[in-house]
Design an enzyme around this catalytic site. Sequence first.
Site, PDB file in Angstrom:
ATOM      1  N   ASN A 148      95.248  24.325  14.060  1.00  0.00           N
ATOM      2  CA  ASN A 148      96.694  24.531  14.127  1.00  0.00           C
ATOM      3  C   ASN A 148      96.993  25.500  15.265  1.00  0.00           C
ATOM      4  O   ASN A 148      96.359  26.551  15.366  1.00  0.00           O
ATOM      5  CB  ASN A 148      97.208  25.103  12.800  1.00  0.00           C
ATOM      6  CG  ASN A 148      97.057  24.116  11.644  1.00  0.00           C
ATOM      7  OD1 ASN A 148      97.240  22.914  11.821  1.00  0.00           O
ATOM      8  ND2 ASN A 148      96.714  24.623  10.472  1.00  0.00           N
ATOM      9  N   HIS A 197      89.402  24.312  11.152  1.00  0.00           N
ATOM     10  CA  HIS A 197      89.266  23.975   9.737  1.00  0.00           C
ATOM     11  C   HIS A 197      88.318  22.781   9.610  1.00  0.00           C
ATOM     12  O   HIS A 197      88.488  21.775  10.313  1.00  0.00           O
ATOM     13  CB  HIS A 197      90.604  23.509   9.153  1.00  0.00           C
ATOM     14  CG  HIS A 197      91.680  24.542   9.088  1.00  0.00           C
ATOM     15  ND1 HIS A 197      92.002  25.204   7.934  1.00  0.00           N
ATOM     16  CD2 HIS A 197      92.529  25.006  10.037  1.00  0.00           C
ATOM     17  CE1 HIS A 197      93.023  26.035   8.161  1.00  0.00           C
ATOM     18  NE2 HIS A 197      93.360  25.934   9.431  1.00  0.00           N
ATOM     19  N   VAL A 245      97.103  32.522  10.909  1.00  0.00           N
ATOM     20  CA  VAL A 245      96.194  33.600  11.322  1.00  0.00           C
ATOM     21  C   VAL A 245      95.931  33.412  12.817  1.00  0.00           C
ATOM     22  O   VAL A 245      95.443  32.345  13.241  1.00  0.00           O
ATOM     23  CB  VAL A 245      94.864  33.574  10.530  1.00  0.00           C
ATOM     24  CG1 VAL A 245      93.952  34.700  11.004  1.00  0.00           C
ATOM     25  CG2 VAL A 245      95.127  33.695   9.023  1.00  0.00           C
ATOM     26  N   HIS A 263      90.690  29.228  14.934  1.00  0.00           N
ATOM     27  CA  HIS A 263      89.773  28.752  13.900  1.00  0.00           C
ATOM     28  C   HIS A 263      89.850  27.244  13.801  1.00  0.00           C
ATOM     29  O   HIS A 263      90.914  26.645  13.979  1.00  0.00           O
ATOM     30  CB  HIS A 263      90.074  29.394  12.538  1.00  0.00           C
ATOM     31  CG  HIS A 263      91.514  29.371  12.147  1.00  0.00           C
ATOM     32  ND1 HIS A 263      92.455  30.238  12.680  1.00  0.00           N
ATOM     33  CD2 HIS A 263      92.192  28.575  11.287  1.00  0.00           C
ATOM     34  CE1 HIS A 263      93.643  29.984  12.152  1.00  0.00           C
ATOM     35  NE2 HIS A 263      93.507  28.962  11.311  1.00  0.00           N
ATOM     36  N   ASP A 279      87.400  28.736   3.117  1.00  0.00           N
ATOM     37  CA  ASP A 279      88.823  29.094   3.078  1.00  0.00           C
ATOM     38  C   ASP A 279      89.181  29.588   1.673  1.00  0.00           C
ATOM     39  O   ASP A 279      88.774  29.004   0.666  1.00  0.00           O
ATOM     40  CB  ASP A 279      89.677  27.871   3.446  1.00  0.00           C
ATOM     41  CG  ASP A 279      91.102  28.248   3.797  1.00  0.00           C
ATOM     42  OD1 ASP A 279      91.492  28.081   4.967  1.00  0.00           O
ATOM     43  OD2 ASP A 279      91.837  28.724   2.893  1.00  0.00           O
ATOM     44  N   GLN A 330     100.031  27.414  12.066  1.00  0.00           N
ATOM     45  CA  GLN A 330      99.062  28.514  12.251  1.00  0.00           C
ATOM     46  C   GLN A 330      99.601  29.787  11.609  1.00  0.00           C
ATOM     47  O   GLN A 330     100.748  30.182  11.866  1.00  0.00           O
ATOM     48  CB  GLN A 330      98.777  28.751  13.741  1.00  0.00           C
ATOM     49  CG  GLN A 330      97.673  29.780  13.958  1.00  0.00           C
ATOM     50  CD  GLN A 330      97.273  29.949  15.424  1.00  0.00           C
ATOM     51  OE1 GLN A 330      97.895  29.381  16.328  1.00  0.00           O
ATOM     52  NE2 GLN A 330      96.242  30.739  15.657  1.00  0.00           N
TER      53      GLN A 330
HETATM   54  P1  AMP Z   1      96.037  28.442   9.644  1.00  0.00           P
HETATM   55  O1  AMP Z   1      97.213  28.241   8.727  1.00  0.00           O
HETATM   56  O2  AMP Z   1      95.624  27.213  10.417  1.00  0.00           O
HETATM   57  O3  AMP Z   1      96.249  29.646  10.544  1.00  0.00           O
HETATM   58  O4  AMP Z   1      94.801  28.744   8.711  1.00  0.00           O
HETATM   59  C1  AMP Z   1      94.539  30.006   8.189  1.00  0.00           C
HETATM   60  C2  AMP Z   1      93.688  29.781   6.996  1.00  0.00           C
HETATM   61  O5  AMP Z   1      93.086  31.013   6.646  1.00  0.00           O
HETATM   62  C3  AMP Z   1      94.440  29.292   5.754  1.00  0.00           C
HETATM   63  O6  AMP Z   1      93.930  28.041   5.344  1.00  0.00           O
HETATM   64  C4  AMP Z   1      94.191  30.384   4.724  1.00  0.00           C
HETATM   65  O7  AMP Z   1      94.015  29.884   3.418  1.00  0.00           O
HETATM   66  C5  AMP Z   1      92.932  31.021   5.257  1.00  0.00           C
HETATM   67  N1  AMP Z   1      92.703  32.397   4.867  1.00  0.00           N
HETATM   68  C6  AMP Z   1      93.604  33.407   4.867  1.00  0.00           C
HETATM   69  N2  AMP Z   1      93.016  34.554   4.470  1.00  0.00           N
HETATM   70  C7  AMP Z   1      91.715  34.267   4.217  1.00  0.00           C
HETATM   71  C8  AMP Z   1      90.593  35.029   3.773  1.00  0.00           C
HETATM   72  N3  AMP Z   1      90.685  36.354   3.520  1.00  0.00           N
HETATM   73  N4  AMP Z   1      89.410  34.385   3.616  1.00  0.00           N
HETATM   74  C9  AMP Z   1      89.315  33.073   3.865  1.00  0.00           C
HETATM   75  N5  AMP Z   1      90.323  32.301   4.300  1.00  0.00           N
HETATM   76  C10 AMP Z   1      91.519  32.888   4.470  1.00  0.00           C
END
Ligand code: AMP
Length: 113
Positions: free
Chosen positions: A86, A101, A95, A99, A30, A93
């Site tokens: 999430n 974590h 993205v 995924h 991350d 959430q």
């Molecule tokens: P969520 O908030 O559960 O959707 O998690 C999305 C995660 O993606 C967050 O912890 C971000 O820090 C992570 N994230 C966003 N962009 C990138 C990236 N380019 N490379 C790695 N992790 C990322």
Amino acid sequence: MTDTLFSKIINREIPADIVYEDDLCLAFRDVNPQAPVHILVIPKQAITKIADAEQSDQSLLGHLLLKAAEIAKEQGVGDAFRLVVNNGTGAGQTVFHLHVHILGGREFSWPPG
Ligand code: AMP
């Protein structure tokens, strides 16, 4: 579903610190770690969120969890790690490509925030 930055990572259009890959999934660190070990495990098949998964995704979802546990072990976090999924904006959430974590390497409290 529309392309997210995670599909761009799968397609190597943007860089990531990849720690594991197979035909079904990709795992990378991350970019904004919330623990000494913070890795995301994503399916290569894009599923927007866990609530949108279907019965036909059952073995893929099992694969993600088994790999997450294997990766946690490889990363040396011992038995104390947390897996988080999430679902939806209200749950954090950001993205919209499913995924898992993996968080490890520190103490965790309960309930989560
Ligand atoms: P969520 O908030 O559960 O959707 O998690 C999305 C995660 O993606 C967050 O912890 C971000 O820090 C992570 N994230 C966003 N962009 C990138 C990236 N380019 N490379 C790695 N992790 C990322």
